[in-house]
Scaffold this active site. Structure first.
Site, PDB file in Angstrom:
ATOM      1  N   HIS A  31     -24.732   1.723  22.250  1.00 50.70           N
ATOM      2  CA  HIS A  31     -23.921   2.006  23.440  1.00 50.70           C
ATOM      3  C   HIS A  31     -22.478   1.559  23.177  1.00 50.70           C
ATOM      4  O   HIS A  31     -22.249   0.481  22.614  1.00 50.70           O
ATOM      5  CB  HIS A  31     -24.503   1.241  24.630  1.00 50.70           C
ATOM      6  N   HIS A 106     -12.519   0.989  24.694  1.00 54.94           N
ATOM      7  CA  HIS A 106     -13.320   0.539  25.838  1.00 54.94           C
ATOM      8  C   HIS A 106     -12.638  -0.712  26.382  1.00 54.94           C
ATOM      9  O   HIS A 106     -12.892  -1.815  25.908  1.00 54.94           O
ATOM     10  CB  HIS A 106     -14.771   0.242  25.449  1.00 54.94           C
TER      11      HIS A 106
END
Length: 331
Positions: A31, A106
């Site tokens: 992920h 991110h």
């Protein structure tokens, strides 16, 4: 993690499993895959709100350090993940402001995309029977011309390794390892933004994958979500890739109460332990387990457990109906 070598686990599968559609194999994935190299010195990334970006620029690095602890979903770099057996990668991409370069991100900025693809290329030179799925599913600060340019860079860097859509789009059941090995392609690139299929015939669109999001910070709710989807067979029938997310999502309150904590210590460790315990007695196949993703893939024997449920001697494999996996292959 187990000391077993999983750098060539697909190449070492029993022959009959190489004829199973990839959508019906258990495949370990990560992920927010390429977040091990997030760099707090470059400021808050464009996937965050303007308010957070301004705070990050005005607080002498304090905010960016907190974001780094809560945005890093992986400790292992890309090549390490590939060598460890990870074959699905969840990717978020941006054009870095004031540059023409594409980066993973991110919360903060990570690796340059083109450099990362060159690293992937070197892995396949040493492991020619492995196949990776690159799922580019979030984009930031990108205009249509930027998407064309990014796809062009991908073609230039790994174009000969891309598995083309032509030949599989009408016979998706034939997307097996055995069939892929007959051709040069080893990377299935899924792109979630509209693009010209005629211009980029080796790029797969988002319709070939589903990835239900648990959207919870509770381990119990996560397992309830997964168990309900598994037992009620909510995965659509037929061919597609399907992602089972073993991840918890921190809310603002979770982070605010644990500013000195991290995603890994507060949420990822219990989530990965719980997910591995849940998936170890499940079966791959239609309606069942396919791609599995967690944060910090080195924890809790995640990789060997997911690969192991493909084994013909494993309990899940013995208990599932053989025709579930193989029937449509021979239609």
């Amino acid at each position: 993690m187990s000391d077993a070598d999983f750098s060539n686990w697909m190449g070492n599968l029993p022959e009959r499993l190489t004829k199973v559609p990839l959508g019906h194999l258990a495949i370990p994935g990560s992920h927010n895959s390429f977040t091990s190299a997030l760099d707090s010195s470059h400021g808050v990334a464009v996937d965050q709100s303007e308010t957070i970006q301004k705070l990050g620029a005005s607080c002498c690095g304090a905010i960016t350090k907190i974001i780094q602890r809560w945005s890093a979903n992986q400790s292992m770099a890309m090549f390490e993940q590939l060598t460890a057996g990870i074959r699905y990668f969840d990717l978020r991409v941006c054009k870095k402001p004031d540059t023409e370069q594409f980066h993973f991100l991110h919360g903060l900025y990570g690796d340059n995309v083109q450099s990362a693809l060159s690293t992937i290329r070197s892995f396949f030179e040493d492991n020619p029977k492995e196949v990776a799925i690159l799922d580019m599913n979030h984009f930031h600060n990108m205009e249509p011309s930027d998407h064309d340019r990014l796809l062009g860079e991908i073609e230039d860097t790994v174009g000969d390794l891309l598995v083309p859509v032509n030949g599989y789009q009408y016979k998706l059941w034939s997307l097996t390892l055995a069939n892929i090995w007959d051709h040069p392609g080893r990377i299935i690139l899924i792109y979630h933004n509209p693009f010209n299929a005629a211009t980029f015939p080796k790029i797969w669109n988002k319709n070939v994958i589903q990835s239900p999001w648990p959207n919870t910070s509770s381990t119990n709710s996560l397992i309830d979500f997964l168990e309900r989807n598994y037992t009620e067979k909510t995965r659509p029938p037929g061919y597609s890739f399907h992602v089972w997310q073993g991840c918890l999502t921190p809310g603002t309150g979770t982070i605010a109460m644990r500013l000195c904590g991290s995603l890994k210590s507060v949420l990822a460790r219990p989530a990965t332990n719980a997910f591995v315990n849940w998936v170890r007695d499940k079966a791959p196949g239609e309606y069942r387990i396919n791609i599995c993703i967690v944060d910090f893939v080195e924890m809790a024997d995640f990789i060997p457990v997911v690969i192991g449920i493909n084994g013909e001697n494993s309990r899940p494999f013995r208990e599932q109906m053989t025709e579930d996996i193989f029937a449509k292959e021979f239609q």
